[in-house]
Design an enzyme around this catalytic site. Structure first.
Site, PDB file in Angstrom:
ATOM      1  N   ASP A  52      33.628  43.109  38.986  1.00  0.00           N
ATOM      2  CA  ASP A  52      34.703  44.081  39.196  1.00  0.00           C
ATOM      3  C   ASP A  52      35.569  44.192  37.936  1.00  0.00           C
ATOM      4  OD1 ASP A  52      35.969  41.658  39.420  1.00  0.00           O
ATOM      5  OD2 ASP A  52      36.903  42.063  41.359  1.00  0.00           O
ATOM      6  N   ASP A  91      29.970  42.094  42.515  1.00  0.00           N
ATOM      7  CA  ASP A  91      31.269  41.690  43.058  1.00  0.00           C
ATOM      8  C   ASP A  91      31.661  42.561  44.239  1.00  0.00           C
ATOM      9  OD1 ASP A  91      32.429  39.470  41.846  1.00  0.00           O
ATOM     10  OD2 ASP A  91      33.107  40.625  40.104  1.00  0.00           O
ATOM     11  N   GLU A 123      35.682  36.287  45.749  1.00  0.00           N
ATOM     12  CA  GLU A 123      36.665  35.336  45.223  1.00  0.00           C
ATOM     13  C   GLU A 123      37.368  34.603  46.367  1.00  0.00           C
ATOM     14  OE1 GLU A 123      39.405  37.348  42.598  1.00  0.00           O
ATOM     15  OE2 GLU A 123      37.793  38.077  41.295  1.00  0.00           O
ATOM     16  N   GLU A 190      36.295  29.801  37.052  1.00  0.00           N
ATOM     17  CA  GLU A 190      36.912  30.528  35.945  1.00  0.00           C
ATOM     18  C   GLU A 190      38.184  29.837  35.478  1.00  0.00           C
ATOM     19  OE1 GLU A 190      37.257  34.747  36.539  1.00  0.00           O
ATOM     20  OE2 GLU A 190      38.457  35.024  34.721  1.00  0.00           O
TER      21      GLU A 190
HETATM   22  O1  KIV Z   1      34.260  40.515  37.214  1.00  0.00           O
HETATM   23  C1  KIV Z   1      33.847  39.689  36.389  1.00  0.00           C
HETATM   24  O2  KIV Z   1      33.495  40.024  35.254  1.00  0.00           O
HETATM   25  C2  KIV Z   1      33.811  38.278  36.777  1.00  0.00           C
HETATM   26  C3  KIV Z   1      33.486  37.287  35.712  1.00  0.00           C
HETATM   27  C4  KIV Z   1      34.651  37.076  34.851  1.00  0.00           C
HETATM   28  C5  KIV Z   1      32.981  36.015  36.279  1.00  0.00           C
HETATM   29  O3  KIV Z   1      34.061  37.965  37.894  1.00  0.00           O
END
Ligand code: KIV
Length: 272
Positions: A52, A91, A123, A190
């Site tokens: 995302d 995501d 998340e 992260e």
């Molecule tokens: O959206 C994204 O790029 C991520 C990475 C930073 C792991 O979730």
């Protein structure tokens, strides 16, 4: 059932598990469009994340919050069409899985059905376990994401390193275990201290992929536009730039503008 020859070499969640067991580090990058995904896939990446972060690098938003499910599906479909080998994880965007397990399942099913991707990422820890479990009931692989979780930026108030204090570190250890027990196939950590990330990677059986989480984990992920040096302004300590595409593209476009103005382009050989 025919699996086709391209499928034979496809990286799967099982491959990642074997890589962890065999001590082979997993290489993961983001991608959001057909052309770059094709290059990244052909260059040998194991996992492509349709992150995302598209909200930032593709759409120019300040945070990841505005991107919609339809927009993620659009990006994911383009990436899928460009790839033959990588496992493609998408995501779940903000607002499509929190606090509503049925909604989470529907969002994940839409991603899988409409884009052809192979897994979803979301998340959070204990607060989203219900959603993780419900998505898994449909046979959709789920990747967890702990530490700095950009969809919660307005709760944190800043993008600084997470889990430096023992209380937050302990919560993260417990959440990692919960996600593993719920059935996640992998976990992104992260921007947390390297020592904590290594400890978590050793304590769970699933692969742990780090971004700003040091070298003691099972793999690494970076945002493609950052590692290619397209964005000059973003300079976190964890970022290694493998190219300076900002300069390459600026020089190329500048050269084109000059040639058009001077009528050097097109030449006699470049016309019909
Ligand atoms: O959206 C994204 O790029 C991520 C990475 C930073 C792991 O979730």
């Amino acid at each position: 059932m025919s699996t086709g020859s391209a499928d034979a070499k496809r990286v799967t969640t099982h491959t990642l598990q074997e890589m962890k067991s065999g001590g082979v580090p997993i290489a993961m990058l983001t991608a959001y469009d057909y052309s770059l995904a094709r290059l990244v896939d052909a260059a040998g990446i194991d996992v492509i994340l349709v992150g995302d972060s598209a909200s930032n690098v593709m759409a120019g938003h300040e945070t990841t919050l505005p991107i919609t499910l339809d927009q993620m599906i659009y990006h994911a479909g383009a990436v899928v069409r460009g790839c033959q080998r990588a496992l493609i994880v998408v995501d779940l965007p903000f607002g499509t899985y929190q606090g509503n397990t049925k909604g989470a399942l529907n969002s994940a099913i839409r991603i899988m059905k409409e884009s052809g991707a192979h897994a979803v990422k979301l998340e959070g820890g204990r607060e989203v376990i219900g959603s993780v479990e419900r998505i898994l009931t449909a046979g959709i692989p789920v990747m967890g994401h702990l530490g700095l979780t950009p969809q919660s930026i307005y709760k944190f108030g800043t993008y600084v390193v997470r889990a430096k204090e023992e209380m937050e570190a302990q919560r993260l250890r417990e959440d990692a275990k919960l996600l593993e027990e719920a059935g996640c196939f992998a976990l992104v950590l992260e921007k947390i201290p390297a020592r904590l990330a290594e400890e978590v990677a050793k304590s769970v059986s699933i692969p742990v992929i780090g971004i700003g989480a040091g070298g003691g984990v099972d793999g690494q992920v970076l945002v493609l536009h950052d590692m290619l040096g397209i964005n000059k302004e973003f300079n976190p300590r964890f970022l290694r730039r493998y190219a300076d595409l900002h300069t390459v593209i600026s020089d190329a476009v500048g050269g084109y503008v000059r040639d058009v103005r001077s009528k050097d382009f097109p030449s006699a050989k470049e016309q019909y």
